[in-house]
Design a protein around this motif. Structure first.
Motif, PDB file in Angstrom:
ATOM      1  N   GLN A 162     -10.547  -8.315  65.884  1.00 54.77           N
ATOM      2  CA  GLN A 162     -11.907  -8.914  65.942  1.00 54.77           C
ATOM      3  C   GLN A 162     -12.758  -9.326  64.741  1.00 54.77           C
ATOM      4  O   GLN A 162     -13.309 -10.225  64.567  1.00 54.77           O
ATOM      5  N   LEU A 215      -4.431  -1.645  70.246  1.00 54.48           N
ATOM      6  CA  LEU A 215      -4.805  -2.551  71.381  1.00 54.48           C
ATOM      7  C   LEU A 215      -4.235  -2.444  72.636  1.00 54.48           C
ATOM      8  O   LEU A 215      -4.706  -2.461  73.561  1.00 54.48           O
ATOM      9  N   SER A 232      -8.018  -2.970  67.282  1.00 50.59           N
ATOM     10  CA  SER A 232      -8.926  -4.083  67.839  1.00 50.59           C
ATOM     11  C   SER A 232      -9.981  -4.250  66.415  1.00 50.59           C
ATOM     12  O   SER A 232     -10.458  -5.755  66.447  1.00 50.59           O
ATOM     13  N   ARG A 256     -13.169   1.842  68.243  1.00 51.14           N
ATOM     14  CA  ARG A 256     -11.882   0.989  68.463  1.00 51.14           C
ATOM     15  C   ARG A 256     -12.535   0.484  70.201  1.00 51.14           C
ATOM     16  O   ARG A 256     -13.139   1.235  70.859  1.00 51.14           O
ATOM     17  N   SER A 257     -11.605  -0.374  70.374  1.00 49.11           N
ATOM     18  CA  SER A 257     -11.896  -1.187  71.936  1.00 49.11           C
ATOM     19  C   SER A 257     -10.483  -1.232  72.294  1.00 49.11           C
ATOM     20  O   SER A 257      -9.382  -1.139  71.515  1.00 49.11           O
ATOM     21  N   GLY A 258     -10.515  -1.696  73.581  1.00 47.95           N
ATOM     22  CA  GLY A 258      -9.052  -2.124  74.311  1.00 47.95           C
ATOM     23  C   GLY A 258      -8.601  -1.096  75.116  1.00 47.95           C
ATOM     24  O   GLY A 258      -7.582  -1.365  75.772  1.00 47.95           O
TER      25      GLY A 258
END
Length: 351
Positions: A202, A135, A198, A156-158
């Motif tokens: 989440q 993250l 992430s 993945r995000s961020g």
């Protein structure tokens, strides 16, 4: 007459066989320029190249175009069955554009991932698919940005300013919670994913939000984050929850490998699934329908994720496409690991 070997066949030989100029043959064999060649001529060139066993000189092409036609991918565990369909779909989409995929496995080591970025950049890859990004302050992502290397995050995000292709993790976990609640479960604990990722954050938030929306309490200690997405880590986290969560009737796990570990913990505790306790997973990785009992889980569209990520990366390579997130909708797959709680165990009044 000797049969030509691929090493002895050059572009001029292919052009002569097809009855075209070498520049036309070159365009016909390049997916990015094939549309500039009339279909009959392009077909003759491709047929001649296949018959002669011609392969373009990748080094020469790289010097001429400034591109290697190579794309790298970093995954945190090549043996994890989740990544096989993602990578296969990405490789197929890249191949349509004339790119090949190189895969590296840095495990859960962010610094090693950054080293791999440097190594792949030295091999002049045109871009990177990253499934390793955490993250905050991720070294691999920072290495890509510092080099101006196009990158797309997978699952993945961020990454600020970097496009990502992800499943809706909050919605996915809510599907599992609502399914368990509909069966009558009120004492539901969460085997969470690693907090720095992430997906871990989440899916935990999705669990807590869904429980709150249903009016179900989450007492302190009823969420345990695993240290990694692995079976052993899932068993450790689930064992802690079983020991400290009195009357728990269901474990909603943030990943299928964690769910397999929860199976181990439940068996060690003498709890039959789903007669004594229900377990759900997340990902629908290959073969979880073959275990006993088959795992109820949240299905992520792995092939679409890989395909969309590859095409998004190609857009960035060719056109510098802007950053943005592609969010894919998950679905619930009901199988044998979830069922109603035993009579009298669905009441949350004793919590």
């Amino acid at each position: 007459m000797t049969t030509p070997t691929p090493r002895s066949v050059n572009l001029r030989r292919v052009a002569d066989e097809a009855g075209v100029h070498p520049s036309t043959a070159s365009r016909a064999l390049n997916p990015a320029t094939r549309h500039l060649v009339a279909a009959p001529a392009a077909g003759r060139v491709q047929e001649a190249a296949a018959r002669l066993g011609y392969r373009p000189d990748a080094a020469a092409m790289s010097l001429r175009t400034g591109r290697s036609r190579l794309v790298g991918a970093l995954v945190p565990g090549i043996a994890n069955p989740v990544f096989a369909p993602i990578l296969a779909a990405a490789a197929a989409a890249l191949a349509e554009d004339g790119h090949a995929l190189l895969v590296a496995d840095p495990g859960d080591d962010p610094e090693r991932a950054a080293e791999f970025v440097a190594e792949l950049a030295a091999r002049r890859v045109d871009g990177l698919l990253l499934a390793t990004v955490s993250l905050r302050d991720d070294p691999a992502l920072a290495a890509c940005l510092a080099r101006g290397l196009p990158a797309v995050l997978i699952n993945r995000s961020g990454g600020e300013g970097v496009p990502a292709v992800v499943s809706d993790d909050r919605a996915g976990m809510a599907l599992a919670v609502r399914h368990l609640a509909a069966l009558g479960h009120r004492r539901i604990a969460h085997v969470g994913g690693p907090a720095p990722l992430s997906t871990g954050l989440q899916r935990r938030e999705g669990f807590e939000e869904a429980m709150a929306a249903l009016g179900l309490p989450v007492p302190p200690g009823w969420v345990e984050a695993a240290t990694a997405y692995g079976r052993a880590e899932g068993e450790a986290a689930a064992s802690l929850l079983l020991a400290r969560c009195p009357g728990v009737t269901a474990l909603a796990c943030a990943n299928d490998l964690l769910a397999l570990g929860a199976y181990d913990a439940c068996r060690r505790a003498g709890l039959r699934i789903p007669a004594a306790i229900s377990v759900t997973g997340h990902n629908d990785m290959p073969l979880v329908d073959m275990i006993e009992p088959p795992l109820t889980t949240v299905r992520i569209p792995h092939e679409e994720m890989g395909r969309r990520a590859a095409r998004l990366l190609l857009d960035r390579i060719h056109q510098g496409a802007p950053a943005g997130a592609v969010v894919l909708a998950p679905t619930l797959v009901e199988r044998g690991s979830s069922g109603p709680p035993r009579a009298g165990e669905g009441d949350a009044g004793s919590l």
